[in-house]
Motif scaffolding. Structure first.
Motif, PDB file in Angstrom:
ATOM      1  N   SER A   1      28.916  29.741  47.347  1.00 16.45           N
ATOM      2  CA  SER A   1      29.991  29.493  48.313  1.00 16.45           C
ATOM      3  C   SER A   1      29.523  28.934  49.651  1.00 16.45           C
ATOM      4  N   GLN A   2      28.217  29.045  49.920  1.00 16.34           N
ATOM      5  CA  GLN A   2      27.662  28.652  51.210  1.00 16.34           C
ATOM      6  C   GLN A   2      28.235  29.494  52.354  1.00 16.34           C
ATOM      7  N   HIS A   3      28.645  30.711  52.023  1.00 16.52           N
ATOM      8  CA  HIS A   3      29.175  31.654  53.010  1.00 16.52           C
ATOM      9  C   HIS A   3      28.542  33.026  52.779  1.00 16.52           C
ATOM     10  N   ASN A   4      28.408  33.795  53.845  1.00 16.14           N
ATOM     11  CA  ASN A   4      28.007  35.188  53.694  1.00 16.14           C
ATOM     12  C   ASN A   4      29.176  35.952  53.080  1.00 16.14           C
ATOM     13  N   SER A   5      28.874  37.076  52.460  1.00 18.42           N
ATOM     14  CA  SER A   5      29.917  37.852  51.793  1.00 18.42           C
ATOM     15  C   SER A   5      30.330  39.057  52.630  1.00 18.42           C
ATOM     16  N   GLU A   6      31.612  39.320  52.629  1.00 20.57           N
ATOM     17  CA  GLU A   6      32.170  40.530  53.231  1.00 20.57           C
ATOM     18  C   GLU A   6      32.918  41.228  52.099  1.00 20.57           C
ATOM     19  N   PHE A   7      32.533  42.477  51.811  1.00 18.23           N
ATOM     20  CA  PHE A   7      33.045  43.156  50.626  1.00 18.23           C
ATOM     21  C   PHE A   7      34.135  44.176  50.943  1.00 18.23           C
ATOM     22  N   TYR A   8      35.065  44.267  49.989  1.00 20.21           N
ATOM     23  CA  TYR A   8      36.158  45.230  50.029  1.00 20.21           C
ATOM     24  C   TYR A   8      36.245  45.866  48.643  1.00 20.21           C
ATOM     25  N   LEU A   9      36.788  47.057  48.579  1.00 21.40           N
ATOM     26  CA  LEU A   9      36.921  47.760  47.304  1.00 21.40           C
ATOM     27  C   LEU A   9      38.336  47.587  46.757  1.00 21.40           C
ATOM     28  N   ILE A  10      38.415  47.326  45.472  1.00 24.14           N
ATOM     29  CA  ILE A  10      39.690  47.102  44.792  1.00 24.14           C
ATOM     30  C   ILE A  10      39.750  48.017  43.565  1.00 24.14           C
ATOM     31  N   THR A  11      40.934  48.477  43.213  1.00 18.19           N
ATOM     32  CA  THR A  11      41.058  49.312  42.019  1.00 18.19           C
ATOM     33  C   THR A  11      40.939  48.447  40.766  1.00 18.19           C
ATOM     34  N   PRO A  12      40.510  49.041  39.660  1.00 21.51           N
ATOM     35  CA  PRO A  12      40.454  48.280  38.411  1.00 21.51           C
ATOM     36  C   PRO A  12      41.811  47.686  38.022  1.00 21.51           C
ATOM     37  N   THR A  13      42.873  48.439  38.221  1.00 26.24           N
ATOM     38  CA  THR A  13      44.211  47.944  37.878  1.00 26.24           C
ATOM     39  C   THR A  13      44.579  46.735  38.722  1.00 26.24           C
ATOM     40  N   ASN A  14      44.282  46.797  40.015  1.00 25.75           N
ATOM     41  CA  ASN A  14      44.567  45.675  40.892  1.00 25.75           C
ATOM     42  C   ASN A  14      43.767  44.444  40.455  1.00 25.75           C
ATOM     43  N   TYR A  15      42.525  44.651  40.074  1.00 17.86           N
ATOM     44  CA  TYR A  15      41.678  43.559  39.578  1.00 17.86           C
ATOM     45  C   TYR A  15      42.283  42.920  38.328  1.00 17.86           C
ATOM     46  N   VAL A  16      42.653  43.744  37.361  1.00 16.01           N
ATOM     47  CA  VAL A  16      43.228  43.235  36.105  1.00 16.01           C
ATOM     48  C   VAL A  16      44.520  42.481  36.388  1.00 16.01           C
ATOM     49  N   ASP A  17      45.358  43.027  37.257  1.00 18.86           N
ATOM     50  CA  ASP A  17      46.610  42.342  37.602  1.00 18.86           C
ATOM     51  C   ASP A  17      46.343  40.952  38.182  1.00 18.86           C
ATOM     52  N   LEU A  18      45.368  40.862  39.064  1.00 21.71           N
ATOM     53  CA  LEU A  18      45.058  39.573  39.676  1.00 21.71           C
ATOM     54  C   LEU A  18      44.466  38.591  38.675  1.00 21.71           C
ATOM     55  N   VAL A  19      43.606  39.074  37.797  1.00 18.69           N
ATOM     56  CA  VAL A  19      43.022  38.204  36.773  1.00 18.69           C
ATOM     57  C   VAL A  19      44.139  37.656  35.883  1.00 18.69           C
ATOM     58  N   GLU A  20      45.073  38.520  35.498  1.00 25.91           N
ATOM     59  CA  GLU A  20      46.192  38.066  34.667  1.00 25.91           C
ATOM     60  C   GLU A  20      47.097  37.116  35.438  1.00 25.91           C
ATOM     61  N   GLU A  21      47.381  37.440  36.684  1.00 23.49           N
ATOM     62  CA  GLU A  21      48.263  36.610  37.510  1.00 23.49           C
ATOM     63  C   GLU A  21      47.681  35.209  37.735  1.00 23.49           C
ATOM     64  N   LYS A  22      46.376  35.147  37.908  1.00 23.38           N
ATOM     65  CA  LYS A  22      45.733  33.857  38.134  1.00 23.38           C
ATOM     66  C   LYS A  22      45.574  33.068  36.834  1.00 23.38           C
ATOM     67  N   ALA A  23      45.943  33.703  35.711  1.00 26.88           N
ATOM     68  CA  ALA A  23      45.920  33.048  34.393  1.00 26.88           C
ATOM     69  C   ALA A  23      44.572  32.411  34.093  1.00 26.88           C
ATOM     70  N   LEU A  24      43.533  33.167  34.348  1.00 24.67           N
ATOM     71  CA  LEU A  24      42.206  32.681  34.015  1.00 24.67           C
ATOM     72  C   LEU A  24      42.069  32.596  32.507  1.00 24.67           C
ATOM     73  N   PRO A  25      41.179  31.765  32.013  1.00 23.47           N
ATOM     74  CA  PRO A  25      41.066  31.565  30.565  1.00 23.47           C
ATOM     75  C   PRO A  25      40.636  32.802  29.797  1.00 23.47           C
ATOM     76  N   PHE A  26      40.244  33.861  30.483  1.00 21.85           N
ATOM     77  CA  PHE A  26      39.814  35.068  29.794  1.00 21.85           C
ATOM     78  C   PHE A  26      40.823  36.195  29.939  1.00 21.85           C
ATOM     79  N   SER A  27      42.016  35.939  30.471  1.00 27.58           N
ATOM     80  CA  SER A  27      43.000  36.997  30.652  1.00 27.58           C
ATOM     81  C   SER A  27      43.716  37.294  29.348  1.00 27.58           C
ATOM     82  N   SER A  28      44.388  38.443  29.308  1.00 26.32           N
ATOM     83  CA  SER A  28      45.066  38.851  28.083  1.00 26.32           C
ATOM     84  C   SER A  28      46.265  37.967  27.774  1.00 26.32           C
ATOM     85  N   LYS A  29      46.760  37.208  28.756  1.00 29.21           N
ATOM     86  CA  LYS A  29      47.910  36.339  28.530  1.00 29.21           C
ATOM     87  C   LYS A  29      47.517  34.982  27.947  1.00 29.21           C
ATOM     88  N   SER A  30      46.231  34.682  27.951  1.00 25.33           N
ATOM     89  CA  SER A  30      45.817  33.372  27.456  1.00 25.33           C
ATOM     90  C   SER A  30      45.785  33.345  25.942  1.00 25.33           C
TER      91      SER A  30
END
Length: 185
Positions: A125-154
């Protein structure tokens, strides 16, 4: 097949804290090695079965690693920030890059061990990282919402995430508390 949410290192830490707090039997946690059971497998099973709640795990991790917790919505995820990391990196590390702020890329992590990949994230990214904690459910929801090729909706379910018990976490945490056998008809 259950995909482990947390590394063995993080899982061992979480299990020790949960056992010390009386949320899991201490003798059972201590006997995992002798039984040949990986800490991450045991913890994932406890989470999927509803024995341990993800909110409790996030609270422990947040305090233990001094990470701010965040509840991301898809609208909060900047498309350019999200696209800076390849899908394989997002899945492998269970991260959501969600915003650029000056010289920082804000990244939500499920497992704090992903912070060990900061150099990889910086080189991509050419940027330093600033980290935040996310729940597994929130992560899964975002992965599905972004319709990545590895989501359960694909259509071509090629990722272990899409074909495993990983997605059951959402179902378990959304259920109401189970009634005791004495309350059932």
């Amino acid at each position: 097949m259950t995909v482990n949410l947390y590394s063995d290192k993080t899982s061992e830490r979480l299990l020790k804290v949960l056992a010390a707090a009386g949320r899991l039997p201490d003798d059972e946690v201590r006997s995992l090695d002798s039984k040949g059971i990986a800490a991450s497998d045991f913890l994932s099973e406890q989470l999927v079965n509803g024995v341990v709640k993800e909110e409790v795990l996030c609270e422990v991790l947040s305090k233990g690693f001094s990470l701010r917790r965040i509840d991301l919505k898809a609208k909060d995820v900047d498309a350019k920030a999200f696209a800076v990391l390849p899908p394989e990196i997002i899945v492998q590390n269970k991260v959501i890059p969600f915003q650029f702020e000056e010289r920082f890329l804000k990244i939500a992590v499920v497992d704090p061990d992903a912070m060990g990949q900061a150099n990889v994230f910086k080189s991509l990214s050419q940027h330093n990282s600033e980290f935040y904690l996310i729940t597994p459910t929130n992560y899964v929801d975002l992965v599905e919402e972004k319709a990545l090729p590895f989501s359960s909706k694909s259509s071509g379910l090629s990722s272990p995430l899409a074909t495993s018990d990983f997605f059951k976490i959402k179902e378990v945490t959304a259920e109401s508390p189970k009634t005791s056998p004495s309350n059932q008809p």
